[in-house]
Design a protein around this motif. Structure first.
Motif, PDB file in Angstrom:
ATOM      1  N   SER A  53       0.091   4.477  11.446  1.00  0.00           N
ATOM      2  CA  SER A  53       1.244   4.648  11.533  1.00  0.00           C
ATOM      3  C   SER A  53       1.618   3.973  13.135  1.00  0.00           C
ATOM      4  CB  SER A  53       2.606   5.605  11.559  1.00  0.00           C
ATOM      5  OG  SER A  53       3.253   6.050  12.455  1.00  0.00           O
ATOM      6  N   ASP A  54       2.952   3.256  13.703  1.00  0.00           N
ATOM      7  CA  ASP A  54       3.502   2.860  15.077  1.00  0.00           C
ATOM      8  C   ASP A  54       3.894   3.799  15.740  1.00  0.00           C
ATOM      9  OD1 ASP A  54       1.851   0.861  14.940  1.00  0.00           O
ATOM     10  OD2 ASP A  54       3.935  -0.620  14.173  1.00  0.00           O
ATOM     11  N   ASN A  55       4.024   5.188  14.803  1.00  0.00           N
ATOM     12  CA  ASN A  55       4.946   6.204  15.127  1.00  0.00           C
ATOM     13  C   ASN A  55       4.812   7.423  14.895  1.00  0.00           C
ATOM     14  OD1 ASN A  55       7.533   8.049  16.338  1.00  0.00           O
ATOM     15  ND2 ASN A  55       8.960   6.567  15.623  1.00  0.00           N
ATOM     16  N   SER A  56       4.026   8.404  15.983  1.00  0.00           N
ATOM     17  CA  SER A  56       4.110   9.928  15.274  1.00  0.00           C
ATOM     18  C   SER A  56       4.887  10.634  14.593  1.00  0.00           C
ATOM     19  CB  SER A  56       3.653  10.329  16.439  1.00  0.00           C
ATOM     20  OG  SER A  56       4.017  10.616  17.645  1.00  0.00           O
ATOM     21  N   THR A  57       6.034  10.329  14.617  1.00  0.00           N
ATOM     22  CA  THR A  57       8.012  11.055  14.222  1.00  0.00           C
ATOM     23  C   THR A  57       7.350  10.627  12.964  1.00  0.00           C
ATOM     24  OG1 THR A  57       9.214   9.403  14.237  1.00  0.00           O
ATOM     25  CG2 THR A  57       8.542  10.840  16.706  1.00  0.00           C
ATOM     26  N   SER A  58       6.450   9.758  12.090  1.00  0.00           N
ATOM     27  CA  SER A  58       6.612   9.664  10.921  1.00  0.00           C
ATOM     28  C   SER A  58       5.882  10.576  10.126  1.00  0.00           C
ATOM     29  CB  SER A  58       5.765   7.991  10.508  1.00  0.00           C
ATOM     30  OG  SER A  58       6.149   6.860  10.658  1.00  0.00           O
ATOM     31  N   GLU A  59       5.288  11.621  10.805  1.00  0.00           N
ATOM     32  CA  GLU A  59       4.289  13.240   9.956  1.00  0.00           C
ATOM     33  C   GLU A  59       5.607  13.444   9.522  1.00  0.00           C
ATOM     34  OE1 GLU A  59       1.864  14.166  12.370  1.00  0.00           O
ATOM     35  OE2 GLU A  59       0.773  12.436  12.881  1.00  0.00           O
ATOM     36  N   ASN A  60       6.621  14.176  10.443  1.00  0.00           N
ATOM     37  CA  ASN A  60       8.258  14.487  10.160  1.00  0.00           C
ATOM     38  C   ASN A  60       9.158  13.879   8.628  1.00  0.00           C
ATOM     39  OD1 ASN A  60       7.635  15.983  12.985  1.00  0.00           O
ATOM     40  ND2 ASN A  60       9.020  14.656  13.678  1.00  0.00           N
ATOM     41  N   PHE A 186       0.089   7.602  -4.925  1.00  0.00           N
ATOM     42  CA  PHE A 186       1.115   7.399  -4.661  1.00  0.00           C
ATOM     43  C   PHE A 186       1.277   6.604  -3.314  1.00  0.00           C
ATOM     44  CE2 PHE A 186       1.221  10.459  -7.697  1.00  0.00           C
ATOM     45  CZ  PHE A 186       2.049  10.872  -8.846  1.00  0.00           C
ATOM     46  N   LEU A 187       2.058   5.744  -2.739  1.00  0.00           N
ATOM     47  CA  LEU A 187       2.214   5.391  -1.780  1.00  0.00           C
ATOM     48  C   LEU A 187       3.436   4.473  -1.738  1.00  0.00           C
ATOM     49  CD1 LEU A 187      -0.111   2.516  -2.841  1.00  0.00           C
ATOM     50  CD2 LEU A 187      -0.834   4.070  -0.685  1.00  0.00           C
ATOM     51  N   ARG A 188       4.043   5.305   0.488  1.00  0.00           N
ATOM     52  CA  ARG A 188       4.866   5.297   0.591  1.00  0.00           C
ATOM     53  C   ARG A 188       5.720   4.629   2.070  1.00  0.00           C
ATOM     54  NH1 ARG A 188       9.914   4.276   3.293  1.00  0.00           N
ATOM     55  NH2 ARG A 188      11.230   6.075   3.922  1.00  0.00           N
ATOM     56  N   TYR A 189       6.129   3.370   2.089  1.00  0.00           N
ATOM     57  CA  TYR A 189       6.206   2.416   3.143  1.00  0.00           C
ATOM     58  C   TYR A 189       7.154   2.241   4.072  1.00  0.00           C
ATOM     59  CZ  TYR A 189       5.957  -1.584   6.324  1.00  0.00           C
ATOM     60  OH  TYR A 189       6.277  -2.419   8.105  1.00  0.00           O
ATOM     61  N   LYS A 190       7.044   3.054   4.992  1.00  0.00           N
ATOM     62  CA  LYS A 190       8.276   3.130   6.099  1.00  0.00           C
ATOM     63  C   LYS A 190       8.194   1.773   7.473  1.00  0.00           C
ATOM     64  CE  LYS A 190      10.869   6.624   8.866  1.00  0.00           C
ATOM     65  NZ  LYS A 190      10.672   7.890   9.756  1.00  0.00           N
ATOM     66  N   LEU A 191       9.348   0.941   7.486  1.00  0.00           N
ATOM     67  CA  LEU A 191       9.130  -0.091   7.811  1.00  0.00           C
ATOM     68  C   LEU A 191       9.110   0.008   9.675  1.00  0.00           C
ATOM     69  CD1 LEU A 191       9.105  -3.206   8.207  1.00  0.00           C
ATOM     70  CD2 LEU A 191      10.934  -3.090   7.978  1.00  0.00           C
ATOM     71  N   ILE A 192      10.096   0.606   9.930  1.00  0.00           N
ATOM     72  CA  ILE A 192      11.229   1.191  11.009  1.00  0.00           C
ATOM     73  C   ILE A 192       9.522   1.133  12.033  1.00  0.00           C
ATOM     74  CG2 ILE A 192      11.978   3.440  11.269  1.00  0.00           C
ATOM     75  CD1 ILE A 192      13.999   2.849  13.203  1.00  0.00           C
ATOM     76  N   ASP A 193       8.498   2.187  11.524  1.00  0.00           N
ATOM     77  CA  ASP A 193       7.124   2.519  11.674  1.00  0.00           C
ATOM     78  C   ASP A 193       6.316   2.425  11.018  1.00  0.00           C
ATOM     79  OD1 ASP A 193       9.253   4.749  13.597  1.00  0.00           O
ATOM     80  OD2 ASP A 193       9.047   6.307  11.625  1.00  0.00           O
ATOM     81  N   ASN A 194       6.437   0.954  11.041  1.00  0.00           N
ATOM     82  CA  ASN A 194       5.128   0.633  10.601  1.00  0.00           C
ATOM     83  C   ASN A 194       3.966   1.636   9.655  1.00  0.00           C
ATOM     84  OD1 ASN A 194       3.964  -1.228   9.914  1.00  0.00           O
ATOM     85  ND2 ASN A 194       2.216  -1.874  10.965  1.00  0.00           N
ATOM     86  N   ALA A 195       4.858   2.681   8.912  1.00  0.00           N
ATOM     87  CA  ALA A 195       4.197   3.327   8.784  1.00  0.00           C
ATOM     88  C   ALA A 195       3.517   3.439   7.287  1.00  0.00           C
ATOM     89  CB  ALA A 195       4.535   5.189   8.998  1.00  0.00           C
ATOM     90  N   TYR A 196       2.784   3.957   6.557  1.00  0.00           N
ATOM     91  CA  TYR A 196       2.056   4.498   4.751  1.00  0.00           C
ATOM     92  C   TYR A 196       1.947   5.130   4.978  1.00  0.00           C
ATOM     93  CZ  TYR A 196       1.872  -1.550   5.856  1.00  0.00           C
ATOM     94  OH  TYR A 196       2.131  -2.428   5.497  1.00  0.00           O
TER      95      TYR A 196
END
Length: 337
Positions: A53-60, A186-196
């Motif tokens: 992840s490029d952003n630690s807030t993805s963990e929320n 199961f996999l999830r991708y979040k574009l704004i944070d480039n988070a996997y």
């Protein structure tokens, strides 16, 4: 003691996660709204790992998956909460490179139905409800030309993205037995944070399928044989009409120019056609009989491509007959062309 700790660490991170779904006898409506009573008591998993992840807030962000099944399908209900700035993109189904990969938010289910730790089927849905699927073979190689028959729907409410999957059993190959086990992730991708996000911890190298968790204690009553026929045909007719001047020659028989007083006509009608057939018969849950006659190549060729090299142009394999068990046709010396 060190050895026991090492073994414990290995199994805690690789393939030791398990989930046991509920078997149901009722109908699940695939509408993206998890309002059936069966979803309320279904076992759920939410212990996803942030791989990158490029952003630690993805963990929320919370990812929760519930699983049900019957004798014909697997059902997955996904709720992704605390979402902000979700990225959507509309496009054609199965266009993974342009619609999914680092282009929108999406969620993927990968199922190792053989439980061989080497192959699996992938089913992906993005935030605009575009669907895509693929197969993985030899533990790490992807082929998104494989097409399954399945369904999914999405909905949004109060910063929650809901997804419902129905994956018919006939898409999968497995050895049917009591308390069947399949590999799953199961996999999830979040574009704004480039988070996997991933349910199983996947290494940067060293295989994918062999690190899945497990879908345990499936008891399927396989009582149907499926027969599929997929014809392919096309017909084209191209009319070509042109006018041209003849050459003029001197007394020695050499071309001296154009005979502008003599206009010639040229016309041609080029007709081409193709008729082919693919047949698949599912004998049982692990065996299918496939037949193809004059298969269509399904080539998406750039009309501007001009190959002036000494090497032939290769295109991706798209014929269904050669896709499902693609690893069979991979040989050290290319004999399937």
């Amino acid at each position: 003691l060190f050895f026991l700790l090492l073994i414990s660490f290995f199994f805690a991170h690789y393939g030791n996660k398990n989930v046991e779904p509920f078997k149901i006898n009722s109908i699940i409506s695939i509408d993206g709204i998890l309002d059936e009573p069966e979803w309320i008591g279904a076992p759920s998993i939410s212990d996803f790992i942030v791989l990158d992840s490029d952003n630690s807030t993805s963990e929320n962000e919370k990812n929760e998956v519930k699983i049900l099944y019957d004798d014909s399908s697997l059902y997955f209900g996904i709720s992704i909460s605390n979402i902000e700035n979700i990225s959507k993109k509309i496009g054609e189904d199965d266009d993974f490179d342009n619609i999914f990969y680092e282009n929108s938010d999406y969620f993927i289910i990968e199922i190792d139905s053989h439980h061989d730790h080497q192959s699996s089927y992938g089913f992906a849905v993005n935030a605009s409800n575009v669907l895509s699927d693929y197969i993985i073979f030899n533990n790490e190689y992807y082929d998104d030309n494989w097409d399954g028959e399945w369904n999914a729907a999405i909905s949004y409410s109060d910063k929650v993205w809901n997804i419902e999957f129905e994956i018919p059993i006939k898409n999968l190959r497995f050895k049917n037995m009591k308390n069947l086990i399949m590999g799953i992730n199961f996999l999830r991708y979040k574009l704004i944070d480039n988070a996997y996000f991933s349910w199983s911890r996947l290494p940067e190298s060293g295989g994918v399928v062999s690190h899945y968790g497990h879908l345990k204690n499936l008891n399927l009553n396989w009582n149907e044989n499926n027969f599929f026929i997929k014809p392919n045909l096309y017909y084209s007719s191209i009319d070509y009409n042109d006018s041209f001047y003849s050459y003029s020659f001197d007394e020695n028989g050499n071309i001296s120019g154009l005979d502008l007083g003599n206009i010639n006509k040229f016309s041609n009608n080029d007709i081409s056609h193709h008729i082919g057939l693919d047949i698949k018969y599912l004998i049982n849950s692990s065996t299918s009989l496939d037949f193809t006659f004059n298969p269509e190549f399904y080539i998406e060729q750039d009309p501007s491509e001009i190959n002036n090299s000494a090497f032939e142009t290769y295109f991706e394999e798209r014929r269904p007959f050669f896709l499902e068990q693609k690893q069979i046709f991979i040989t050290p010396i290319e004999i399937f062309y």
